[in-house]
Design an enzyme around this catalytic site. Structure first.
Site, mmCIF file in Angstrom:
data_model
loop_
_atom_site.group_PDB
_atom_site.id
_atom_site.type_symbol
_atom_site.label_atom_id
_atom_site.label_comp_id
_atom_site.label_asym_id
_atom_site.label_seq_id
_atom_site.Cartn_x
_atom_site.Cartn_y
_atom_site.Cartn_z
ATOM 1 N N GLY A 251 0.825 -1.202 0.000
ATOM 2 C CA GLY A 251 0.000 0.000 0.000
ATOM 3 C C GLY A 251 0.856 1.247 0.000
ATOM 4 O O GLY A 251 2.065 1.194 0.241
ATOM 5 N N VAL B 142 4.085 0.896 2.240
ATOM 6 C CA VAL B 142 4.181 -0.312 3.060
ATOM 7 C C VAL B 142 4.487 -1.478 2.134
ATOM 8 O O VAL B 142 3.798 -1.695 1.138
ATOM 9 C CB VAL B 142 2.896 -0.571 3.872
ATOM 10 C CG1 VAL B 142 3.030 -1.856 4.675
ATOM 11 C CG2 VAL B 142 2.603 0.607 4.796
ATOM 12 N N MET C 72 2.370 9.469 3.722
ATOM 13 C CA MET C 72 3.693 9.525 4.345
ATOM 14 C C MET C 72 4.628 8.406 3.913
ATOM 15 O O MET C 72 5.781 8.391 4.331
ATOM 16 C CB MET C 72 3.554 9.499 5.878
ATOM 17 C CG MET C 72 2.908 10.735 6.458
ATOM 18 S SD MET C 72 3.820 12.243 6.109
ATOM 19 C CE MET C 72 5.310 11.940 7.022
ATOM 20 N N ASP D 235 -6.661 8.888 14.342
ATOM 21 C CA ASP D 235 -6.847 8.746 12.890
ATOM 22 C C ASP D 235 -7.549 7.424 12.563
ATOM 23 O O ASP D 235 -7.163 6.733 11.626
ATOM 24 C CB ASP D 235 -5.499 8.832 12.178
ATOM 25 C CG ASP D 235 -5.634 9.120 10.676
ATOM 26 O OD1 ASP D 235 -6.689 9.652 10.259
ATOM 27 O OD2 ASP D 235 -4.686 8.803 9.939
ATOM 28 N N LYS E 198 7.332 -0.397 6.632
ATOM 29 C CA LYS E 198 6.844 0.922 6.215
ATOM 30 C C LYS E 198 8.034 1.811 5.880
ATOM 31 O O LYS E 198 8.868 2.108 6.731
ATOM 32 C CB LYS E 198 6.011 1.574 7.314
ATOM 33 C CG LYS E 198 5.451 2.928 6.916
ATOM 34 C CD LYS E 198 4.560 3.492 8.000
ATOM 35 C CE LYS E 198 3.953 4.823 7.584
ATOM 36 N NZ LYS E 198 3.071 5.346 8.645
ATOM 37 N N GLY F 211 0.554 5.547 1.125
ATOM 38 C CA GLY F 211 -0.210 6.619 1.746
ATOM 39 C C GLY F 211 0.532 7.929 1.619
ATOM 40 O O GLY F 211 1.554 8.019 0.921
#
Length: 170
Positions: free
Chosen positions: A22, A29, A26, A142, A44, A24
């Site tokens: 994945g 992963v 920031m 979050d 990550k 995102g």
């Protein structure tokens, strides 16, 4: 999962990246393998903006370490386990338990709305994980469908403690 430019790379002499799980705001992963302990992990990779200043890079580094420390304080089946934080090329990488699951937003997009009983069970599981976090002084801040992984068996696991706060931490 798909391969990308980091596929095959070994981070910190130990964690081999296999495929991207994945991406995102920031970072990325990766599905990886801990070659020392011979186990699969999630890694990550923090990605800095191309024009990041030294101050921004330092702030991102501190935030990543804080994220890892915050998640590592928790031991609960509904919270992803952090195994390690390593540095490669001046950037921290967080090594975590590999959860074979899809994010809740993807589950809903692909499979449609959850059945009421399943939604209630997931809600109770997340409430239990958050109660444990709050008892340890951790406020996630979050919780959203993309940060909740759902296993094929229906288990919910909370991830991404990137903006979490810890009681007493300035």
């Amino acid at each position: 999962m798909h391969s990308g430019p980091g596929t095959g790379r070994v981070v910190a002499g130990r964690y081999r990246l296999h495929s991207q799980l994945g991406r995102g705001a920031m970072g990325i992963v990766w599905h990886g393998r801990d070659e020392l302990l011979d186990r699969e992990v999630a890694v990550k990779q923090v990605v800095l903006p191309p024009m990041a200043s030294a101050d921004e890079a330092h702030a991102t580094y501190r935030r990543t370490i804080r994220e890892a420390r915050t998640a590592a304080r928790l031991s609960h089946p509904g919270v992803v386990t952090v195994f390690d934080v390593v540095e490669e090329d001046g950037v921290p990488w967080i090594v975590m338990e590999l959860i074979r699951a899809r994010p809740l937003d993807q589950v809903i997009a692909e499979d449609g709305p959850l059945q009421p009983a399943q939604a209630a069970q997931l809600g109770l599981s997340l409430l239990d994980a958050l109660t444990t976090a709050h008892a340890a002084g951790v406020l996630h801040r979050d919780v959203k469908p993309s940060n909740v992984l759902i296993s094929p068996e229906g288990k919910a696991v909370l991830t991404d403690f990137g903006i979490a706060t810890v009681q007493g931490d300035p």
